[in-house]
Write an enzyme that holds these catalytic residues in place. Structure first.
Site, PDB file in Angstrom:
ATOM      1  N   GLY B 320       0.832  -1.210   0.000  1.00 19.43           N
ATOM      2  CA  GLY B 320       0.000   0.000   0.000  1.00 19.43           C
ATOM      3  C   GLY B 320       0.861   1.252   0.000  1.00 19.43           C
ATOM      4  O   GLY B 320       0.553   2.240  -0.663  1.00 19.43           O
ATOM      5  N   TRP B 323       2.261   1.700  -3.419  1.00 21.68           N
ATOM      6  CA  TRP B 323       1.209   2.175  -4.329  1.00 21.68           C
ATOM      7  C   TRP B 323       1.187   3.710  -4.366  1.00 21.68           C
ATOM      8  O   TRP B 323       0.903   4.308  -5.416  1.00 21.68           O
ATOM      9  CB  TRP B 323      -0.147   1.644  -3.836  1.00 21.68           C
ATOM     10  CG  TRP B 323      -1.331   2.129  -4.621  1.00 21.68           C
ATOM     11  CD1 TRP B 323      -1.860   1.549  -5.740  1.00 21.68           C
ATOM     12  CD2 TRP B 323      -2.142   3.276  -4.345  1.00 21.68           C
ATOM     13  NE1 TRP B 323      -2.941   2.271  -6.186  1.00 21.68           N
ATOM     14  CE2 TRP B 323      -3.140   3.333  -5.339  1.00 21.68           C
ATOM     15  CE3 TRP B 323      -2.130   4.263  -3.356  1.00 21.68           C
ATOM     16  CZ2 TRP B 323      -4.110   4.335  -5.370  1.00 21.68           C
ATOM     17  CZ3 TRP B 323      -3.095   5.258  -3.381  1.00 21.68           C
ATOM     18  CH2 TRP B 323      -4.066   5.289  -4.375  1.00 21.68           C
ATOM     19  N   HIS B 324       1.535   4.329  -3.243  1.00 21.16           N
ATOM     20  CA  HIS B 324       1.450   5.789  -3.188  1.00 21.16           C
ATOM     21  C   HIS B 324       2.522   6.486  -4.015  1.00 21.16           C
ATOM     22  O   HIS B 324       2.341   7.634  -4.416  1.00 21.16           O
ATOM     23  CB  HIS B 324       1.545   6.278  -1.729  1.00 21.16           C
ATOM     24  CG  HIS B 324       0.279   6.092  -0.964  1.00 21.16           C
ATOM     25  ND1 HIS B 324      -0.034   4.912  -0.354  1.00 21.16           N
ATOM     26  CD2 HIS B 324      -0.764   6.933  -0.733  1.00 21.16           C
ATOM     27  CE1 HIS B 324      -1.217   5.033   0.239  1.00 21.16           C
ATOM     28  NE2 HIS B 324      -1.690   6.246   0.013  1.00 21.16           N
ATOM     29  N   GLY B 325       3.625   5.834  -4.244  1.00 28.19           N
ATOM     30  CA  GLY B 325       4.645   6.519  -5.023  1.00 28.19           C
ATOM     31  C   GLY B 325       5.892   5.683  -5.177  1.00 28.19           C
ATOM     32  O   GLY B 325       6.163   4.774  -4.384  1.00 28.19           O
TER      33      GLY B 325
END
Lengths: 414, 466
Positions: B320, B323-325
């Site tokens: 997760g 996923w953000h960057g």
């Protein structure tokens, strides 16, 4: 891991209220928004004329567009920069009296009196608002007075360095061609990127090619001005909401926080007193560094000078310092440091052009000296030069172009 | 295009609504929304549209094949095709350069003189993580029998590209919106509630998030922030990210309602959480529930014993975070939250301060979350380390963002933000009635927001109008 509400409570509140009332409520809200956007678009198109940026510009075709006229510009107090100060009380401290003056427009809309009887202008000035600005006379008029020769003023405000050159070359309406072309380059325009993005040399060739084959220049929509990056910048700059927003915020900043708004900044020059400066210049000028920047500009100007030479004309470059560079002492230490490289950039361009045999007038040292002698060359309330600056510039230009003009006259047998 | 931009509020949105409600027959509405969404998306870079179209096409075809197939092997094959394709596109555009840089760094440590893998310096397509997850949920939902295949390509394209939630969520899963794509109501109540939510979201973003952002930027760009500067800057960023993201979600939900859609809730007063477990029930709910249903549970969830549960929680949060960057700071941020979740699971899903009074539990959770935001905001691990040193007081007391002139406004807005976060109802909890006073207040708020974002637009050519 997660819990969710099915609906926002607001939806239930609105769903359980009287449907007629909710409908009226929503309609009024939408109408408010529509009124805002309709008004803003109306002003954009009618007052700010954003569409002029992408609809075909009127192309000079060589035919007179109007009748020549002279008109009186009424006296007023305050210049371009005071109009950007949102609090009249504060603006008044910097405002100067601009006396009534007579301005001329020729058939093409340029700031010239009627054509000379000979029909020949040996000197042509191409450029931006520095050519249009006047206290009692424009720099072209001053040069004409100093030299005793007719000078054609082919300048327009908000045009940058290239537009008038292109317009002149497209129309090519001065016949015989002026022997000397003085091209004004204000310091804020001296970014290599600006020069290199202008396909001036290829445009020269295209124009002459069109003339040879007799193809008319077809105006077409400027699609590049409708691209997102341009629109993103243009729409807020042509929005009446933005205008009022900036005015209001400017007032709040000045009155409540004693801070200058974004576009203009007021400072006290130790010698000349209160002066307004254009903040965009303070932002842009430090970015214009000497070295490669100067080399690139000289390279582009050299190509342009070659093209003029092939037309039998001598290009003379006029380098104009910005007010911020001349009144450095009035600025903050940070701004002074930022603007420190400006002298060197202009000097390098001057040397580079001279090395290529291109005549150049660098006003920076002359203006510096005059300012040191307590002579004020710029308006307090405008970015442009006053009569003293205009006269000094005209004398400097004439000093450089006088021998060129004599040589040219000898060659032409005039 | 951003919601808080002139071109959206004063050009695209009115055109979309006029076309949607007044000009076009109902059967063309979804096609109209797809067109508008591609313009909205292509406004950043028109090349991104091809990638979006590719993802839509892949998942539409795969979903259709999964639904049509009766052989479980064929169904699974198409599901794999969908997931691998989606993740490959996402992985390549988002993570290629990170992977290449990491490999080059490791080989450099091992003595390699030149780069082993070339860096491509890919431009990250906006919102690719959001729409990839949405598109993937379609194939998975159909495979699981949770949803029917879309009626048409246009319907599916509308679902994936729908501009209100295209670039920043909420991540709407297909089975949540399937029925609305087939039939939904357009009522004045939805329009009214949508207007309120949109304006409130706009205000959260423009008036609060953007104001405190200046304090945060000042701090994170400081070479060595001191104790006071680091804490105030971190608090400002904590407010900024909440008001920015939740404001955007509110605007998305509001716009959805204006078009008849009901999107799921994405934020539920996350800073009132009493534990990190509780925080993830309240923060970016559409992502955390997506990760739970499509990653944590398939990994085994809590069905394979305590240790596997902790590992699954940790892995889910690690991915997760990624996923953000494409940055190791995000991976660390995910790992940080994964560790806290595992710790709290071991503690019986309770926060570490569970015996304390609730306000202190909230405060403790808030501080833990703030520490995580250091990793989230810092562009590099070095900057994060500098911030942590500042927070620990190792850089001295230090400077704070200026407290003079108009900068005072930013501080004042920050205080209002703190009050709203801890003491106000959130936008899904308020239940205002449609009264004239509300209308006037919203009109003023909208005008203020428009004024603020227009004022903050630079006007380099203003002078030459005179």
């Amino acid at each position: 891991m997660a819990t969710r509400n099915e609906h926002p409570n607001l939806l239930n509140s609105f769903a359980t209220a009287s449907p007629r009332y909710v409908r009226g409520w929503a309609i009024v809200a939408v109408l408010f928004w529509l009124a805002l956007l309709t008004g803003d678009w109306f002003v954009r198109l009618v007052e700010f004329r954003w569409q002029d940026k992408w609809l075909p510009l009127p192309v000079a075709t060589g035919q007179p567009a109007r009748t020549a006229e002279s008109f009186v510009v009424p006296a007023e107090t305050g210049g371009g920069l005071t109009k950007m100060v949102p609090v009249p009380r504060v603006a008044a401290r910097y405002a100067e009296f601009h006396a009534e003056k007579i301005a001329y427009r020729d058939e093409r809309g340029y700031f010239n009196e009627a054509s000379p009887s000979s029909g020949y202008y040996p000197i042509l000035m191409l450029g931006d608002s520095f050519l249009v600005s006047q206290e009692t006379q424009t720099v072209a008029q001053a040069l004409s007075n100093v030299s005793g020769h007719p000078v054609y003023n082919h300048g327009s405000a908000a045009a940058g360095p290239f537009l008038e050159m292109r317009r002149y070359l497209a129309a090519d309406h001065l016949d015989p061609k002026p022997a000397i072309v003085v091209w004004d380059l204000a310091a804020r325009e001296l970014g290599a990127g600006l020069f290199q993005r202008q396909p001036i040399a290829s445009w020269f060739r295209q124009t002459s090619h069109n003339k040879e084959i007799g193809a008319p220049a077809k105006p077409s929509i400027q699609w590049n001005n409708l691209m997102p990056d341009r629109v993103r910048r243009d729409w807020p700059n042509t929005s009446i909401l933005a205008f009022f927003g900036r005015q209001l915020w400017g007032q709040i900043k000045l009155l409540a926080f004693q801070e200058w708004p974004w576009d203009v900044v007021g400072r006290d020059d130790p010698v000349f007193g209160p002066m307004l400066f254009y903040r965009e210049n303070l932002r842009v000028l430090p970015l214009l560094t000497p070295g490669e920047n100067a080399q690139a500009i000289v390279g582009v100007v050299q190509r342009i000078a070659d093209e003029f030479r092939s037309r039998g004309q001598t290009l003379t470059v006029l380098l104009i310092p910005e007010k911020e560079q001349i009144h450095l002492r009035a600025l903050s230490r940070e701004d002074q440091q930022g603007l420190a490289g400006g002298d060197q950039l202009l000097a390098e361009i001057e040397m580079g052009l001279q090395a290529q045999g291109i005549p150049v007038v660098n006003l920076m040292p002359v203006f510096r000296n005059a300012t040191e002698q307590r002579q004020r060359l710029y308006w307090r309330d405008d970015t442009h030069w006053n009569d003293a600056g205009i006269r000094l510039a005209a004398e400097e230009i004439w000093r450089v172009i006088e021998p060129l003009l004599k040589t040219s006259e000898k060659m032409d047998g005039r | 295009m951003l919601f808080n931009s002139y071109e959206f509020l004063f050009a695209l949105l009115p055109i979309v609504l006029v076309g949607y409600y007044l000009l076009l027959p109902k059967v063309w509405r979804h096609a109209w929304l797809v067109l508008a969404s591609f313009i909205f998306y292509g406004w950043w870079d028109y090349r991104f549209c091809s990638l979006l179209l590719l993802t839509i096409t892949i998942d539409y075809v795969a979903g259709g094949r999964i639904a049509a197939a009766t052989n479980p092997k064929v169904r699974k094959r198409w599901l794999r095709f969908s997931i691998i394709s989606d993740l490959s596109i996402l992985g390549f555009f988002k993570y290629y350069d990170l992977g290449a840089a990491t490999i080059n760094q490791i080989t450099g440590w091992l003595g390699a003189e030149s780069s082993l893998v070339p860096l491509l310096h890919l431009v990250l397509p906006v919102g690719i993580s959001f729409y990839t997850f949405q598109a993937m949920s379609y194939s998975i939902d159909i495979y699981r029998g949770h949803a029917r295949p879309a009626r048409s390509f246009i319907d599916f394209a509308c679902y994936v590209s729908l501009f209100p939630q295209l670039v920043a969520g909420p991540i709407v899963r297909y089975h949540e919106i399937d029925e609305q794509l087939r039939k939904r109501s357009h009522t004045w109540a939805k329009a009214g509630a949508g207007i309120v939510l949109f304006v409130l979201g706009l205000a959260k973003k423009v008036l609060i998030a953007d104001a405190v952002a200046l304090i945060a930027e000042w701090t994170f760009s400081h070479a060595a922030p001191g104790l006071a500067g680091a804490w105030s800057g971190l608090l400002a960023y904590t407010l900024q990210i909440y008001f920015d993201f939740s404001g955007y979600s509110d605007m998305a939900v509001g716009l959805g309602l204006l078009l008849g859609f009901q999107f799921p809730q994405n934020f539920h007063s996350p800073y009132k959480a009493i534990s990190i477990t509780d925080f993830w029930r309240r923060w970016h709910i559409s992502l955390s529930s997506w990760l739970r249903d499509y990653l944590y549970i398939p990994l085994g969830g809590n069905r394979k014993g305590s240790v596997r549960t902790y590992i699954n929680l940790f892995l889910t949060m690690l991915l997760g975070g990624l996923w953000h960057g494409a940055n190791w700071t995000f991976v660390l941020w995910g790992a940080y939250h994964g560790l806290w979740l595992a710790l709290e699971r071991w503690n019986g899903k309770r926060g570490i301060g569970w015996r304390l009074p609730q306000p202190l539990q909230i405060l403790m959770t808030f501080v833990i979350v703030m520490m995580g935001w250091v990793l989230f905001r810092a562009p590099t691990l070095d900057v994060a380390a500098t911030m942590f040193r500042g927070l620990a007081g190792l850089n001295g007391w230090g400077d704070v963002y200026p407290m003079v002139g108009s900068s005072l406004l930013n501080w004042g807005i920050g205080l209002i933000g703190v009050a709203l976060v801890f003491f106000a109802r959130n936008t899904w909890e308020i239940s205002w009635k449609p009264r004239a006073g509300l209308l006037v207040a919203l009109a003023m708020l909208f005008l203020l927001c428009v004024g603020v974002f227009l004022v903050n637009t630079s006007s380099p050519f203003l002078y030459f109008q005179f």
